[in-house]
Motif scaffolding. Structure first.
Motif, mmCIF file in Angstrom:
data_model
loop_
_atom_site.group_PDB
_atom_site.id
_atom_site.type_symbol
_atom_site.label_atom_id
_atom_site.label_comp_id
_atom_site.label_asym_id
_atom_site.label_seq_id
_atom_site.Cartn_x
_atom_site.Cartn_y
_atom_site.Cartn_z
ATOM 1 N N LEU A 262 39.307 41.177 45.931
ATOM 2 C CA LEU A 262 40.839 41.088 46.164
ATOM 3 C C LEU A 262 41.726 40.801 47.547
ATOM 4 N N GLU A 263 41.242 40.943 48.339
ATOM 5 C CA GLU A 263 41.618 40.598 50.114
ATOM 6 C C GLU A 263 41.408 38.605 49.765
ATOM 7 N N ASP A 266 43.615 36.250 47.525
ATOM 8 C CA ASP A 266 45.394 37.046 47.925
ATOM 9 C C ASP A 266 45.767 36.070 48.363
ATOM 10 N N PRO A 296 43.691 46.769 39.982
ATOM 11 C CA PRO A 296 44.303 45.390 41.559
ATOM 12 C C PRO A 296 43.934 44.652 40.816
ATOM 13 N N VAL A 297 42.691 44.309 40.555
ATOM 14 C CA VAL A 297 42.907 42.784 40.485
ATOM 15 C C VAL A 297 43.432 42.303 39.676
ATOM 16 N N ASN A 299 46.080 43.812 38.319
ATOM 17 C CA ASN A 299 47.443 43.988 38.344
ATOM 18 C C ASN A 299 48.056 42.426 39.103
ATOM 19 N N TRP A 300 46.594 41.801 39.889
ATOM 20 C CA TRP A 300 47.150 41.081 40.310
ATOM 21 C C TRP A 300 47.265 39.116 40.279
ATOM 22 N N GLU A 303 49.775 38.917 38.628
ATOM 23 C CA GLU A 303 51.243 38.903 38.831
ATOM 24 C C GLU A 303 51.159 37.047 39.486
ATOM 25 N N HIS A 304 50.129 36.472 39.823
ATOM 26 C CA HIS A 304 50.033 35.627 39.525
ATOM 27 C C HIS A 304 49.406 34.683 38.606
ATOM 28 N N THR A 461 42.218 40.248 31.929
ATOM 29 C CA THR A 461 43.449 39.981 31.290
ATOM 30 C C THR A 461 44.663 40.035 30.463
#
Length: 600
Positions: A262-263, A266, A296-297, A299-300, A303-304, A461
């Motif tokens: 995830l880092e 992002d 979390p991945v 959702n990221w 979002e993008h 997704t």
């Protein structure tokens, strides 16, 4: 003095086999005289007559004794060899000779006491130049089973839907593939020039794994590498000699995990992607490793405006671009860089501080525009073309497919379906291939419901798949983990009726001894209960011997229970008594009873 020959002797066999076949057919079918047909097609008259009269097989193309097997019998054998090689169970040289000997015995042309030899093998290979001796690449059985025609077809159908949904069919700059690559400080030496047949090559010792997160798009643009080193604190020295844009982090194992992935997405991936704004959707393709499939991945990604597409499980060797066309050259370049580094530098070892500079050079060279574009093309992603996946790449999965009840094993490959004119050879190879049917039945089982079965070959997704992932993770959390139950809870036998359950507690075996790790009496227990006196050694009154209190490695302590009537005390062997071993049916008395204690 010998005179020079004006007309030297003509070369042997100036005619082609095709001309001889045409002449033979002209005599048989058109009723031409042998002399006329020989003159018309330019073949020897005597040779043609021998074939017409049946003295020589019309299919014979060489002089000398006839081959043991007829051309049709050898053709059936060759098709069997090809089919077994495609399934991943090819024959070695010795196995092929043994199989041919059994085949000849089956046809009644040899007996068991006279097997075929290497000479027959060489002649057989000369007669069939399409066969060659090669070194096969290793293919793990679960990869062979997973790469089936049905799964690959379903994958391309879902991939096409994802590309059409975001209008990415003609936008290669917005289609990305990300994958991990593990590298070691120990390398495989490249080929070198020397005078001896065998020579050593200095390599560095294997110390720890370093992972590279690599990425590129279908247009051929690479994203700078992202390194994951083994350690607890990131040092700037680890990235010395890195190519521009390179970043890194550390983990305890040197492998990636969900937080690192995830880092990476992002802080690193978004920095280098090619798109005018976040209104333009991106498609990111990766394998189904568990570190990639997290809420979390997802959702990221939403979002993008990034669509995440997961490859079918265990198919990355065929469907993942970086695995297919980039990481192989990268490993070879890295090996060459390490070999050169050890020769040109005073230090004769490679440490993790040298990995970044060596791997960056290999990464930049291997993930070139040509290699990345070729990789996406070979996997059928861009240009979108499912037909580039050849049937030979999917053939090993046929050994794991359950056939229909009336399906014959010869239907596995097309060649055998046309070989029904020779019942004897077909019957022999039907028996030889029976193990394939047995393997199909053995390997067929209901798949487990895992996260891989939900996301394999799908866009995670999408709302439907995301809901299934959330449901699966909630069900998994509600169930007790099977891995947490791997540590068995055993009880310390005592004379009391109540037996406390302890992790790593000793339990007597057949020899009336027990073994346990050297534990810290303060913190190594998962429960908060105190250790009772009955569970301690009767000599030192401790659960762990004093000699092992400062030990940092795993040490097993042996216990023995006293056989004195109404005693039942437990004692450390070797440390708290003179005995070090107590065997089955041996008597043991603890130090409390000196008058009855005897040495072994």
């Amino acid at each position: 003095m010998r005179q020079k020959q004006v007309n030297p002797a003509s070369k042997y066999r100036m005619y082609s086999p095709t001309a001889m076949t045409n002449a033979y057919q002209a005599v048989r079918e058109m009723r031409l005289p042998v002399k006329t047909a020989a003159r018309q097609y330019g073949v020897p008259q005597t040779t043609l007559r021998d074939r017409v009269l049946g003295r020589i097989d019309p299919e014979t193309t060489s002089s000398g004794p006839q081959a043991l097997l007829s051309q049709h019998e050898e053709a059936v054998f060759v098709e069997h060899i090809k089919a077994m090689a495609q399934l991943g169970y090819g024959y070695s040289r010795s196995e092929l000779i043994d199989q041919a000997s059994n085949y000849a015995v089956f046809l009644g042309k040899r007996d068991q006491e006279h097997p075929l030899s290497d000479r027959w093998y060489r002649s057989f290979m000369d007669r069939w130049p399409e066969l060659k001796k090669v070194k096969p690449r290793s293919l793990v059985n679960y990869r062979a089973q997973a790469t089936s025609k049905e799964k690959v077809t379903a994958y391309f159908d879902d991939l096409k839907s994802a590309l059409l949904k975001d209008n990415l069919m003609d936008k290669p700059e917005h289609i990305y593939n990300v994958d991990e690559k593990g590298i070691q400080t120990e390398h495989s030496p490249p080929y070198i020039i020397c005078a001896e047949s065998s020579t050593p090559a200095i390599t560095s010792a294997r110390t720890c794994i370093t992972t590279i997160l690599g990425c590129g798009n279908a247009l051929g643009t690479q994203i700078p590498p992202y390194f994951i080193f083994k350690g607890k604190r990131m040092r700037s020295e680890l990235l010395e000699g890195a190519s521009p844009g390179t970043q890194g982090t550390v983990t305890e194992s040197g492998w990636s995990n969900s937080d690192v992935f995830l880092e990476y997405l992002d802080t690193h991936f978004l920095k280098y992607v090619q798109r005018p704004s976040e209104d333009q959707p991106l498609l990111l393709i990766f394998d189904g490793h568990k570190s990639h499939i997290t809420i979390p991945v997802i959702n990221w990604a939403k979002e993008h405006n990034v669509s995440l597409f997961v490859l079918p499980a265990h198919t990355s060797h065929v469907l993942q671009p970086l695995d297919v066309g980039c990481y192989g050259p990268m490993q070879r370049i890295y090996n060459a860089q390490c070999h050169k580094f050890l020769r040109e530098n005073p230090s004769s070892k490679i440490t993790r501080y040298d990995v970044c500079s060596l791997a960056c050079n290999a990464y930049t060279s291997a993930l070139s525009v040509v290699n990345i574009r070729s990789a996406f093309k070979r996997t059928g992603i861009y240009p979108f073309n499912p037909e580039v996946i050849l049937d030979t790449q999917l053939a090993p999965s046929k050994a794991y497919l359950v056939p229909e009840p009336e399906t014959d094993i010869h239907d596995i490959h097309e060649a055998h379906s046309n070989a029904t004119t020779a019942p004897q050879p077909a019957e022999f190879f039907k028996t030889a291939e029976k193990f394939i049917t047995d393997k199909q039945t053995f390997e067929h089982k209901q798949p487990n419901k895992t996260i891989s079965s939900i996301v394999s070959g799908k866009s995670i997704t999408s709302p439907t798949v995301e809901a299934q992932i959330i449901t699966h993770k909630s069900e998994t959390k509600s169930k007790p983990s099977s891995k947490s139950g791997n540590v068995k809870k055993c009880s310390i036998p005592s004379s009391t009726s109540s037996k406390r359950q302890r992790v790593h507690s000793p339990q007597p075996g057949p020899s009336r001894q027990t073994a346990t790790k050297a534990l810290s009496a303060e913190s190594d227990y998962s429960s908060g209960d105190e250790i009772t006196d009955d569970e301690k050694c009767c000599a030192c009154h401790l659960f762990q011997p004093k000699e092992l209190q400062n030990c940092v490695s795993v040490v097993f302590t042996k216990w023995a229970q006293c056989d004195y009537p109404a005693c039942g005390h437990w004692t450390h062997l070797k440390y708290c008594c003179k005995q070090s071993v107590v065997r089955l049916h041996d008597e043991f008395f603890c130090p409390c009873h000196d008058n009855t204690y005897t040495e072994e």
